[in-house]
Structures are given as C-alpha cells and as structure tokens.
Design a protein around this motif. Structure first.
Motif, mmCIF file in Angstrom:
data_model
loop_
_atom_site.group_PDB
_atom_site.id
_atom_site.type_symbol
_atom_site.label_atom_id
_atom_site.label_comp_id
_atom_site.label_asym_id
_atom_site.label_seq_id
_atom_site.Cartn_x
_atom_site.Cartn_y
_atom_site.Cartn_z
ATOM 1 N N GLN A 114 107.020 -7.540 62.609
ATOM 2 C CA GLN A 114 107.685 -8.583 63.402
ATOM 3 C C GLN A 114 107.139 -8.673 64.836
ATOM 4 O O GLN A 114 106.990 -7.650 65.500
ATOM 5 N N GLY A 115 106.764 -9.888 65.235
ATOM 6 C CA GLY A 115 106.397 -10.113 66.637
ATOM 7 C C GLY A 115 105.042 -9.567 67.051
ATOM 8 O O GLY A 115 104.683 -9.577 68.210
ATOM 9 N N CYS A 116 104.219 -9.164 66.066
ATOM 10 C CA CYS A 116 102.906 -8.572 66.430
ATOM 11 C C CYS A 116 101.919 -9.626 66.889
ATOM 12 O O CYS A 116 100.876 -9.311 67.465
ATOM 13 N N GLY A 117 102.217 -10.889 66.625
ATOM 14 C CA GLY A 117 101.291 -11.945 67.036
ATOM 15 C C GLY A 117 100.558 -12.555 65.858
ATOM 16 O O GLY A 117 99.535 -13.203 65.993
ATOM 17 N N LYS A 118 101.121 -12.378 64.659
ATOM 18 C CA LYS A 118 100.423 -12.807 63.431
ATOM 19 C C LYS A 118 100.218 -14.318 63.356
ATOM 20 O O LYS A 118 99.121 -14.783 63.122
ATOM 21 N N THR A 119 101.296 -15.097 63.566
ATOM 22 C CA THR A 119 101.181 -16.555 63.424
ATOM 23 C C THR A 119 100.182 -17.112 64.435
ATOM 24 O O THR A 119 99.316 -17.910 64.097
ATOM 25 N N THR A 120 100.261 -16.644 65.639
ATOM 26 C CA THR A 120 99.295 -17.063 66.681
ATOM 27 C C THR A 120 97.882 -16.687 66.254
ATOM 28 O O THR A 120 96.950 -17.473 66.337
ATOM 29 N N THR A 121 97.755 -15.481 65.722
ATOM 30 C CA THR A 121 96.418 -14.968 65.383
ATOM 31 C C THR A 121 95.826 -15.688 64.173
ATOM 32 O O THR A 121 94.618 -15.934 64.133
ATOM 33 N N PHE A 144 111.117 -16.382 55.641
ATOM 34 C CA PHE A 144 112.262 -15.609 56.155
ATOM 35 C C PHE A 144 112.751 -16.136 57.503
ATOM 36 O O PHE A 144 113.906 -16.398 57.712
ATOM 37 N N ARG A 145 111.787 -16.330 58.391
ATOM 38 C CA ARG A 145 112.181 -16.752 59.742
ATOM 39 C C ARG A 145 112.193 -18.281 59.785
ATOM 40 O O ARG A 145 111.169 -18.919 59.560
ATOM 41 N N ALA A 146 113.303 -18.902 60.080
ATOM 42 C CA ALA A 146 113.448 -20.377 60.026
ATOM 43 C C ALA A 146 112.360 -21.038 60.864
ATOM 44 O O ALA A 146 111.648 -21.891 60.396
ATOM 45 N N ASP A 150 107.765 -24.195 61.607
ATOM 46 C CA ASP A 150 107.622 -25.106 62.768
ATOM 47 C C ASP A 150 106.573 -24.557 63.738
ATOM 48 O O ASP A 150 105.740 -25.300 64.254
ATOM 49 N N GLN A 151 106.588 -23.225 63.939
ATOM 50 C CA GLN A 151 105.627 -22.643 64.886
ATOM 51 C C GLN A 151 104.208 -22.803 64.361
ATOM 52 O O GLN A 151 103.306 -23.222 65.086
ATOM 53 N N LEU A 152 104.043 -22.518 63.061
ATOM 54 C CA LEU A 152 102.688 -22.659 62.482
ATOM 55 C C LEU A 152 102.257 -24.121 62.531
ATOM 56 O O LEU A 152 101.114 -24.434 62.899
ATOM 57 N N THR A 252 96.161 -7.286 68.674
ATOM 58 C CA THR A 252 96.513 -8.361 69.616
ATOM 59 C C THR A 252 97.026 -7.779 70.939
ATOM 60 O O THR A 252 97.237 -6.579 71.066
ATOM 61 N N LYS A 253 97.217 -8.682 71.884
ATOM 62 C CA LYS A 253 97.829 -8.382 73.184
ATOM 63 C C LYS A 253 97.086 -7.290 73.947
ATOM 64 O O LYS A 253 97.665 -6.448 74.614
ATOM 65 N N LEU A 254 95.749 -7.300 73.844
ATOM 66 C CA LEU A 254 94.970 -6.319 74.607
ATOM 67 C C LEU A 254 94.742 -6.789 76.037
ATOM 68 O O LEU A 254 94.137 -6.095 76.839
ATOM 69 N N ASP A 255 95.210 -7.994 76.330
ATOM 70 C CA ASP A 255 95.063 -8.476 77.706
ATOM 71 C C ASP A 255 96.153 -7.820 78.535
ATOM 72 O O ASP A 255 97.318 -7.919 78.236
ATOM 73 N N GLY A 256 95.725 -7.080 79.512
ATOM 74 C CA GLY A 256 96.710 -6.634 80.486
ATOM 75 C C GLY A 256 97.693 -5.592 80.040
ATOM 76 O O GLY A 256 98.569 -5.217 80.754
ATOM 77 N N GLY A 280 95.015 -12.842 74.690
ATOM 78 C CA GLY A 280 95.863 -13.781 75.444
ATOM 79 C C GLY A 280 96.530 -14.743 74.485
ATOM 80 O O GLY A 280 96.224 -14.757 73.283
ATOM 81 N N GLU A 281 97.435 -15.585 75.007
ATOM 82 C CA GLU A 281 98.209 -16.458 74.135
ATOM 83 C C GLU A 281 97.439 -17.695 73.686
ATOM 84 O O GLU A 281 97.804 -18.328 72.713
ATOM 85 N N HIS A 282 96.352 -18.028 74.413
ATOM 86 C CA HIS A 282 95.663 -19.289 74.110
ATOM 87 C C HIS A 282 94.684 -19.158 72.954
ATOM 88 O O HIS A 282 94.184 -18.072 72.691
HETATM 89 N N1 LIG Z 1 99.488 -11.838 75.851
HETATM 90 C C1 LIG Z 1 99.315 -12.069 74.551
HETATM 91 N N2 LIG Z 1 100.341 -12.600 73.809
HETATM 92 C C2 LIG Z 1 100.108 -12.805 72.483
HETATM 93 C C3 LIG Z 1 98.860 -12.509 71.861
HETATM 94 N N3 LIG Z 1 98.971 -12.854 70.534
HETATM 95 C C4 LIG Z 1 100.225 -13.344 70.357
HETATM 96 N N4 LIG Z 1 100.910 -13.316 71.520
HETATM 97 C C5 LIG Z 1 102.302 -13.720 71.765
HETATM 98 O O1 LIG Z 1 103.160 -12.835 71.057
HETATM 99 C C6 LIG Z 1 104.367 -13.539 70.678
HETATM 100 C C7 LIG Z 1 104.572 -13.387 69.163
HETATM 101 O O2 LIG Z 1 103.523 -14.095 68.526
HETATM 102 P P1 LIG Z 1 103.758 -14.692 67.037
HETATM 103 O O3 LIG Z 1 102.455 -15.253 66.588
HETATM 104 O O4 LIG Z 1 104.959 -15.565 67.008
HETATM 105 O O5 LIG Z 1 104.090 -13.335 66.272
HETATM 106 P P2 LIG Z 1 104.518 -13.193 64.756
HETATM 107 O O6 LIG Z 1 104.053 -11.856 64.329
HETATM 108 O O7 LIG Z 1 104.063 -14.341 63.954
HETATM 109 O O8 LIG Z 1 106.087 -13.230 64.885
HETATM 110 P P3 LIG Z 1 107.092 -13.186 63.669
HETATM 111 O O9 LIG Z 1 106.563 -14.165 62.664
HETATM 112 O O10 LIG Z 1 108.378 -13.597 64.282
HETATM 113 O O11 LIG Z 1 107.051 -11.786 63.175
HETATM 114 C C8 LIG Z 1 104.137 -15.005 71.068
HETATM 115 O O12 LIG Z 1 104.763 -15.233 72.318
HETATM 116 C C9 LIG Z 1 102.613 -15.088 71.236
HETATM 117 O O13 LIG Z 1 102.228 -16.104 72.171
HETATM 118 C C10 LIG Z 1 97.819 -11.934 72.704
HETATM 119 O O14 LIG Z 1 96.708 -11.611 72.262
HETATM 120 N N5 LIG Z 1 98.103 -11.743 74.014
#
Ligand SMILES: Nc1nc2c(ncn2[C@@H]2O[C@H](COP(=O)(O)OP(=O)(O)OP(=O)(O)O)[C@@H](O)[C@H]2O)c(=O)[nH]1
Length: 503
Positions: A114-121, A144-146, A150-152, A252-256, A280-282
């Motif tokens: 959960q919250g590792c950044g998967k959908t963004t990645t 599972f998560r409503a 929408d986020q994807l 993920t999230k190795l920035d900063g 980063g988030e972008h």
């Molecule tokens: N700073 C930073 N933020 C990140 C990075 N990758 C993802 N995020 C942020 O981490 C948060 C969670 O990202 P999601 O992609 O929603 O994570 P997820 O694993 O899909 O979340 P769930 O589906 O709820 O488990 C979001 O605010 C993203 O913008 C990264 O490399 N750097």
C-alpha cells in the motif's frame, strides 16, 4: 539528484585527500570513517558498511603501494569499486529491458504494498516505453481501493496512454484478463497490469499476485518498493524473489529521502534486479538503474552515456542526422529552435539532466529553477507557434525583429513584447553558438554511435561544455546558475574527470 547528500559527503571525504601532505594508514582510516558514517546515516546495513570498509582497505593496502602512484586515485577507484559491489544486484538490467520484436506483445504486472507508488510508477513505466516507440496500455486490476481506477485513468489520460478498468467487476483476476485480452486484440505491444496495493504484508500481497498472474501469464512481474523504508526493504525483496520466477524491482521515492541508500543496498543484497528508480512525483522523474552509471553520478563523475541515451530518446533517430547537419551548417531557424526547446522539455528536469554531466553536484544548481526554466521554455514555444512559415524558416534576424512583427507575435501568443524580444535574443545566441558547440563536441552524425561509455577527455568535455553553455538561451543559462554555475561545473570537470566510465 538521487541520494545527493550521500554522494556529496562521499566525494568530499575523498576530495579531502588532496589536502593531505602524506596519505598514510591514518589518513585513509579518517576518510573511510567519514564515508562509513555517511552510509550508516543513509540507513545502509552495518554489515554491508563494514564489508565496504574492509574491501577498500584490502584493495588499497597502503603499505604496499608503489611510490609515485597517485594514492588519491587508487583510493577513489577502490571506493568506487566497493560501492558498485554493494549496489550491484547481480542481474543485467539490459536483459530485463523490453526488446521490441515485430508482432510481440509483452504483458508486465506491477505489485507493491500500500502506498509504495505503484500506480504512479506503472504510468511512468508506460510513458518511458512510449517515448521509445512502444504502444503501451494500462489495465487497472485494483478492485479494492475505490479511487484506484480514477487515479490510473487520470495518470493515463495525462500521458495519453489507453487504459482499461471497471467500477463494477470485483474480481481482480477477471478484470486483468479482460483488459489484457482487449488490448492484445487492439494490437498494443506493452500491456501493463496495475494490481491492488491493499496489503500491508507481503504474504497476502503475493497470494493475490499469484491469482492475477495465473490469469494473465505476465512476461515480467515488477515489485514496486518504497525507498523510504530503508534497509527494511531487504525482507520484502527477499520474499518477492522467492515468490516469483521472472521478477524485477523498482524503488520509488529516492528523491530527497534520507534512507534511500539503505533501500538500494538492501535490495541489491538480495540479488533482485533493480531496473528503475522513482525520483519524484512527475512522469519524467524516472531513471533506468545501471550500477556503474549510478555510482559514477553519485560520486559526481557524471553519466554522459545516460545523457546521450536521453538525448537520443527525445530526438527521433531518423531526425538526428538532419538536425545535427542543419545546425552544424548554421541553418538554425525558429523551427529548429522550437524542436530543441521541445527536446529539452522532454529530457526531464534540468537538474536530472545536468546531474549526468561529470563534475556536477546538486549544490551547483540553484534550487527550484527547474520549474522556472520549464515555464520560460513553454512560453517561448507558444510565441514560436504563432509565427508564419516565412518567419519559422528564415535565418534573417532582421526580419524577425521588425517592431510591427514583435507587436503581432506578442498579441498572437498572449505574451508581453519584451518576452518576444527575449526569445529573439535567445535565438541570436543559440544560432551563433550552437554551430560552434556541435563542431567542438565533434558529435557523430548519429548519437546512437555514442552509446556505451562515452569517453571524452577533460579538455574535450570542457571545450564542448563551454561552447554548449554559450548555446543555451541567456535566461536558461541564468536558471542554471549563470556562467558561475557552469564555470564551477567545468572546474569540477577539470578536477574530477578521471571518471570511471568503463574500461
Ligand atoms: N516524491 C516521490 N513521490 C512519489 C514517487 N512515486 C510515487 N510517489 C507518490 O507516492 C504517493 C502514492 O503513490 P501511488 O502511485 O498512489 O501509490 P500506490 O502504491 O498505487 O497506492 P495504493 O494503490 O493506494 O497502494 C503519491 O502521492 C505519489 O505521487 C517518487 O518517486 N517520489
């Protein structure tokens, strides 16, 4: 810059050797103490830190060093090699880099807690390959998560990538199967399945992963890990490696984040292949991971081959010879300038691009300038887009500088006249110096032939950088810390270019 603080501290510790009148065991121990402290503060496992220390001492063996040897270089090389050993996941990421084959359709499944950044990645991964000419598609199997669909959907729409999901279906395996089938029929050649991140424990996560994998038979399963968990990543990565045949890891999230070094070294210790890093988030804050190039950049040695890869990614290969030829012949028009501006935007954050230049460290780039540079470039592009073909294809600056024309371009693009004047200034600079820069850099007709370890000697690199810096529009140069910033970059080049890029 990824793990900027760790890299700067290690380089500074090594750099302090140049002030030592004699480099003996005591001096070496002091340097190693600073390096080990920096690694421990980055949450690198204490055993791995001890191994690095002992490894450097063994490689250097200060008593045995022949007189006249450059001891600083020997120590620097030993630290570099030991860091590579510590961060080398033992797998060749190039083997896990997808190969485009005619008629082949690859399915890649993403899993992560959960919250590792998967959908963004997932979307970053799709976008990365889209830029390389693939036709990716995203399937949301997170029932599972409503908000997951929408986020994807939002991410995919922004990246202009087709997506599939459902608000009704509750079985993730069923959705995944429908989505993969649909996109295979549509001829998409990279189908990415995003699964739910509902689990806090990997055991439950891997159980669901097996069900979805049985439904879609993925070519590759990618485990997304949050870099901020530091060395705790070891257990998760180990469990993942035991659970899947063909797997890879993205951190993920190795920035900063202070503990990123710990996560990186912990995953590498499990020999799970790390293929990308989230920085980063972008969308474009996503970097392919190759140990040697990563450590080179960490130590401020730059990554010119990575920079060439990025430039080669954004300037289509078939356009390169013509573009390089046009510029070297001095036929720089506003149309060419617009191409270059769009390529710079594609390259990603300025700091990420600059960090691939040897001698660069993040202190050189004034904070927060990425955004301003991008805003300025986008503004120039809108002005150029309001030009007629005649204006776009002329190289006669006098025509472009007529007051009535400036007025019209300002009105047509919704910018103040002084922005048009600033663009013309940048154009004059670029037209004049880009030709010289290319000649100085002696770039081959096709950047592809520069792949692999690009070796330029310090003088060559300095000359090229010097000319290239003049080719940058003045305001862009300003954003990069002006000539001062680039001068220290070049000074850094002088001191640091002795890089480890390969053989
Ligand atoms: N700073 C930073 N933020 C990140 C990075 N990758 C993802 N995020 C942020 O981490 C948060 C969670 O990202 P999601 O992609 O929603 O994570 P997820 O694993 O899909 O979340 P769930 O589906 O709820 O488990 C979001 O605010 C993203 O913008 C990264 O490399 N750097």
């Amino acid at each position: 810059m990824v793990l900027a603080e760790l890299g700067t501290r290690i380089s500074k510790a090594i750099g302090s050797l140049s002030a030592a009148s004699v480099i003996d065991e005591k001096v070496l121990d002091t340097v190693l103490k600073e390096i080990c402290t920096a690694l421990l503060q980055a949450d690198v496992n204490v055993k791995q830190v001890a191994n690095l220390r002992n490894g450097v001492k063994k490689r250097v063996n200060i008593q045995e060093l022949a007189a006249g040897l450059n001891k600083q270089r020997v120590i620097e090389r030993a630290v570099f090699d030991e860091l590579c050993d510590m961060l080398d996941s033992g797998a060749d990421p190039k083997k896990l880099d997808l190969k485009k084959e005619k008629g082949k359709q690859a399915t890649v499944m993403f899993v992560g807690l959960q919250g590792c950044g998967k959908t963004t990645t997932c979307t970053k991964y799709a976008y990365h390959y889209k830029k390389k000419g693939w036709k990716p598609a995203l399937v949301c199997a997170d029932t599972f998560r409503a908000g997951a669909f929408d986020q994807l959907k939002q991410n995919a729409t922004k990246a202009q990538i087709p997506f599939y999901g459902s608000y009704k279906e509750t079985d993730p395996a069923a959705i995944a199967q429908q989505g993969v089938l649909r996109f295979k029929e549509e001829g998409r050649d990279l189908i990415i399945v995003d699964t739910s991140g509902r689990h806090k424990q990997e055991a439950a996560l891997f159980e669901e992963m097996r069900q979805v994998a049985a439904a879609v038979a993925p070519d590759l399963i990618i485990f997304v890990m949050d870099g901020s968990i530091g060395q705790a990543a070891f257990d998760q990565a180990k469990a993942f490696k035991e659970a899947v045949e063909v797997g890879a890891v993205i951190i993920t999230k190795l920035d900063g984040h202070a503990k990123g070094g710990g996560a990186l070294s912990a995953v590498a210790a499990t020999k799970s292949p790390i293929i990308f890093l989230g920085t980063g988030e972008h969308m474009d804050q996503f970097e392919s991971f190759e140990t040697k190039r990563f450590v080179q950049r960490l130590l401020g040695k730059g990554d010119v081959s990575g920079l060439m890869d990025k430039i080669q990614d954004v300037i289509p290969e078939d356009k390169q010879p013509e573009l390089l030829d046009t510029i070297s012949k001095g036929n720089v028009t506003m149309r060419v300038l617009k191409d270059m501006f769009e390529s710079v935007l594609e390259l990603g954050p300025m700091s990420q691009m600059m960090s691939m230049l040897p001698g660069f460290n993040s202190d050189l780039l004034p904070k927060g300038n990425d955004k301003q540079s991008q805003i300025m470039i986008k503004r120039y592009i809108t002005i150029i887009e309001s030009m007629t073909d005649k204006e776009l294809d002329t190289t006669n600056i006098k025509i472009l500088s007529e007051p009535s024309r400036i007025e019209r371009l300002a009105r047509g693009s919704g910018n103040p006249p002084q922005q048009v004047v600033a663009l013309l200034e940048s154009y004059k600079h670029y037209a004049k110096y880009a030709t010289q820069a290319l000649k100085a850099a002696n770039l081959p007709k096709n950047l592809k032939s520069m792949k692999g370890d690009v070796q330029m000697n310090p003088r060559q690199m300095q000359a090229a950088l010097g000319k290239m810096s003049k080719a940058l529009p003045p305001q862009l140069l300003q954003q990069l810390g002006g000539m001062g910033g680039l001068q220290s970059l070049m000074k850094g080049l002088d001191g640091k270019m002795g890089g480890f890029g390969g053989k």
